[in-house]
Design a protein around this motif. Structure first.
Motif, PDB file in Angstrom:
ATOM      1  N   GLN A 295       0.962  -1.165  -0.045  1.00  0.00           N
ATOM      2  CA  GLN A 295       0.038  -0.148  -0.023  1.00  0.00           C
ATOM      3  C   GLN A 295       0.961   1.426  -0.192  1.00  0.00           C
ATOM      4  OE1 GLN A 295      -2.785   1.382   3.302  1.00  0.00           O
ATOM      5  NE2 GLN A 295      -4.197  -0.021   2.081  1.00  0.00           N
ATOM      6  N   CYS A 297       0.791   5.502  -0.515  1.00  0.00           N
ATOM      7  CA  CYS A 297      -0.250   6.580  -0.362  1.00  0.00           C
ATOM      8  C   CYS A 297       0.546   7.788  -1.333  1.00  0.00           C
ATOM      9  CB  CYS A 297      -0.383   7.058   1.277  1.00  0.00           C
ATOM     10  SG  CYS A 297      -1.511   8.267   1.293  1.00  0.00           S
ATOM     11  N   GLN A 330      -3.183   4.677  -2.685  1.00  0.00           N
ATOM     12  CA  GLN A 330      -4.296   5.307  -2.166  1.00  0.00           C
ATOM     13  C   GLN A 330      -3.970   6.749  -2.094  1.00  0.00           C
ATOM     14  OE1 GLN A 330      -6.750   4.326   0.019  1.00  0.00           O
ATOM     15  NE2 GLN A 330      -6.234   2.095  -0.429  1.00  0.00           N
ATOM     16  N   VAL A 332      -4.528  11.051  -1.323  1.00  0.00           N
ATOM     17  CA  VAL A 332      -4.786  11.859  -0.149  1.00  0.00           C
ATOM     18  C   VAL A 332      -4.270  13.274  -0.847  1.00  0.00           C
ATOM     19  CG1 VAL A 332      -3.929  12.762   1.964  1.00  0.00           C
ATOM     20  CG2 VAL A 332      -4.391  10.388   1.415  1.00  0.00           C
ATOM     21  N   GLU A 343      -9.594  10.842   8.070  1.00  0.00           N
ATOM     22  CA  GLU A 343      -9.317   9.917   7.080  1.00  0.00           C
ATOM     23  C   GLU A 343      -7.907   9.967   6.336  1.00  0.00           C
ATOM     24  OE1 GLU A 343     -11.947   8.691   3.072  1.00  0.00           O
ATOM     25  OE2 GLU A 343     -12.397  10.318   3.966  1.00  0.00           O
ATOM     26  N   LYS A 347      -4.900   7.250   6.366  1.00  0.00           N
ATOM     27  CA  LYS A 347      -4.164   6.525   5.064  1.00  0.00           C
ATOM     28  C   LYS A 347      -2.676   6.602   5.152  1.00  0.00           C
ATOM     29  CE  LYS A 347      -8.129   7.205   1.595  1.00  0.00           C
ATOM     30  NZ  LYS A 347      -8.254   8.115   0.230  1.00  0.00           N
ATOM     31  N   LYS A 350      -1.421   4.284   7.661  1.00  0.00           N
ATOM     32  CA  LYS A 350      -1.487   3.056   7.137  1.00  0.00           C
ATOM     33  C   LYS A 350      -0.507   2.396   6.215  1.00  0.00           C
ATOM     34  CE  LYS A 350      -5.203   0.270   6.237  1.00  0.00           C
ATOM     35  NZ  LYS A 350      -6.174   0.148   5.354  1.00  0.00           N
ATOM     36  N   ALA A 351      -0.436   3.528   5.302  1.00  0.00           N
ATOM     37  CA  ALA A 351       0.365   3.046   4.258  1.00  0.00           C
ATOM     38  C   ALA A 351       1.827   2.501   4.349  1.00  0.00           C
ATOM     39  CB  ALA A 351       0.458   4.394   3.113  1.00  0.00           C
TER      40      ALA A 351
END
Ligand SMILES: *[C@@H]1O[C@H](CO)[C@@H](O)[C@H](O)[C@H]1NC(C)=O
Ligand SMILES: *[C@@H]1O[C@H](CO)[C@@H](O)[C@H](O)[C@H]1NC(C)=O
Ligand SMILES: *[C@@H]1O[C@H](CO)[C@@H](O)[C@H](O)[C@H]1NC(C)=O
Length: 551
Positions: A295, A297, A330, A332, A343, A347, A350-351
């Motif tokens: 993942q 971002c 993801q 942003v 939110e 992200k 979490k990335a």
């Protein structure tokens, strides 16, 4: 030189570019050298002034040419280097003809669309096709010519007329016309009417395609091919099904199974060896079976306009391929980080890795700085490109070197510490400052850190001392602060040949914290990811140390 001209009909956005590049890739696999020209029937003379909202990303070439994403797609798929002359527009052709007229080159004759414009187009194609674009520096065997727009447009008609004449100039055995069409599936029926109409338009201009590529959601049935053959004056074998496949890298394989190379050879009579797509085939087939996901971002502006970040996305994908991971990207909005939108921060947290690409306009810089700070403090892999590199420098000055009010003069002209400032390249002809554009040298002049370790970025570039990457910027790190930053711990490992302009920053002791003033994304290839992107994905997937040891 063999010319393969590709026209399109019905609608734009059919994946004409992918179809053409895939044909080129297949011919390369047969041992031929391939180059590409894109014709755009616009009046614009270069893409630098065009709005990214309307046209997606501005793609930068080695020679500083600013083009749109199509030339980037050719470069990536075919692993070639194009120049700005490989993009022909109506505006460029007319400008050239008008300049010649002003100079008196036409000896006072009446200057007309036929023959003056049409000849200029043909001369241009012949001239540019000969420019070497492959790595070995040799002239190509085959030139792919994509005619933008759709057949039947007022705009493209002069180009089609030029190409009609061109087949006789170069000889019909050196010229092949193809057509990319759409076969929609409506209530489970494959519809051939749009293709029939498109080919009819082409034939009314005196051109008849030898090969028809049909884009469709499903594989073309034999009766559909037969029908197109009957109505469009081509053998059924020359109607190729380019249906949706798992990934775009499979399109060359799809064309190979339908013997496109032999169909081309039958008309163009070139020497072919049997196709060997090698690693490409392994990549295209293996990709879909990978189960691990990484993942990443991306922090940008107007992230809804994903086309504006096309080369960045492609580079991340190429790097993910090299790490054998699926990419979960993801998006942003940088301003959401400034505004503490949960939110957005979730992200980021979490990335497994963060990318901050170059930007246009001045919203969101503070958000990018916050992202750089978060990654630095939390040891999260980070890659900053252009503005993303400048964010690294400004953040470090503010928060580590305690230079209060450090900023870029692009956003704050009266900043107390102008650590990033306006330093354009001086153009001797216009006497003004211009954008620093195109391929420039970066030297790893400060590659060794205090603990004796060597810059990761340099290692990723195969330990080369000198690299060439493409640039597009006006602002850069202020040389007055360089020593302070470098000695303060953020290592400015790569610089230009004068040592005045900072190109690469790296933070020792961090898993991966790299910024580059240049745009590495423009030279990434599916089988040869751009080193800084490769590093980000290696770090994000926990493979970086192993990779560096294996070098
Ligand atoms: C070529 O240049 C024109 C004019 O700037 C631009 O509109 C077009 O998008 C460019 N095409 C490519 C493939 O770069
Ligand atoms: C691709 O897949 C084949 C068969 O599953 C496997 O043998 C091969 O090692 C894979 N190659 C790569 C580069 O992943
Ligand atoms: C940097 O400049 C921007 C734009 O003027 C401003 O919004 C921001 O507050 C400045 N940051 C600092 C720390 O001065």
């Amino acid at each position: 030189m063999k010319y393969i001209v590709v026209t399109g009909g019905v609608v734009s956005g059919l994946g004409k570019g992918v179809t053409i590049s895939s044909m080129g890739r297949l011919l390369q696999a047969c041992g031929l050298r391939v180059t590409a020209i894109k014709i755009d029937p616009y009046l614009n003379v270069d893409a630098g002034t065009m709005s990214p909202f309307e046209h997606g990303e501005v793609f930068v070439l080695d020679d500083g040419g600013e083009t749109d994403l199509d030339l980037g797609n050719y470069e990536r798929f075919l692993n070639i280097h194009l120049s700005q002359d490989h993009n022909i527009t109506t505006g460029k052709i007319y400008r050239h003809v008008i300049l010649k007229e002003r100079r008196g080159d036409y000896l006072g004759k009446t200057v007309q669309v036929v023959p003056h414009i049409t000849n200029e187009i043909q001369d241009w194609i012949e001239r540019v096709a000969k420019i070497p674009t492959s790595e070995d520096g040799k002239e190509a065997d085959v030139c792919l010519v994509e005619v933008g727009g759709t057949v039947g447009d007022i705009e493209s008609s002069v180009f089609l007329e030029a190409l009609r004449q061109f087949q006789f100039r170069v000889g019909t055995e050196n010229f092949l016309l193809s057509f990319v069409s759409l076969v929609p599936v409506i209530s489970e029926e494959q519809k051939t009417k749009p293709t029939q109409h498109g080919v009819k338009d082409l034939r009314s201009l005196g051109l008849s395609p030898s090969i028809i590529f049909c884009r469709s959601t499903e594989e073309l049935s034999e009766p559909t091919k037969q029908k197109i053959s009957d109505f469009c004056h081509v053998p059924a074998n020359n109607v190729l099904s380019v249906h949706d496949v798992k990934n775009i890298y499979q399109v060359p394989l799809l064309l190979e199974t339908q013997n496109l190379h032999q169909l081309l050879q039958a008309q163009l009579k070139f020497d072919l060896k049997s196709p060997d797509l090698g690693n490409w085939k392994t990549m295209a087939n293996n990709m879909s079976s990978w189960t691990d996901t990484v993942q990443i971002c991306l922090i940008g502006k107007y992230t809804g306009l994903q086309d504006s970040y096309l080369s960045i996305i492609k580079s991340l994908r190429h790097a993910a391929i090299a790490c054998e991971h699926k990419l979960d990207l993801q998006w942003v909005e940088a301003t959401d980080l400034e505004n503490n939108v949960d939110e957005a921060w979730d992200k980021v947290k979490k990335a497994q890795g963060i990318i901050v690409p170059g930007g246009f306009g001045n919203r969101g810089f503070e958000g990018k700085i916050l992202a750089a700070q978060y990654c630095r403090e939390n040891k999260k892999p980070y890659l900053g490109v252009c503005l993303g590199f400048q964010a690294v420098v400004v953040e470090y000055c503010r928060n580590v070197l305690n230079l209060e009010g450090a900023n870029s003069t692009e956003f704050d002209e009266s900043a107390k510490h102008q650590v990033v400032f306006f330093m354009p390249e001086i153009d001797k002809t216009t006497m003004g400052g211009t954008m620093r554009l195109g391929s420039r040298v970066t030297k790893f002049t400060h590659p060794t850190f205090d603990d004796g370790s060597i810059s990761i970025t340099k290692q990723l570039y195969g330990n080369k001392d000198v690299i060439h990457e493409r640039h597009r910027h006006r602002y850069e790190v202020n040389p007055e602060y360089v020593d302070q930053i470098h000695e303060g711990g953020l290592k400015l490992v790569g610089r230009d040949e004068t040592g005045e302009r900072m190109e690469v920053a790296e933070l020792p002791g961090h898993p991966y914290y790299v910024g580059a003033q240049y745009h590495p994304e423009f030279k990434s290839r599916p089988l040869a990811p751009s080193p800084p992107f490769h590093g980000l994905l290696l770090a994000a997937t926990g493979k970086l140390d192993g990779y560096l040891k294996s070098l």
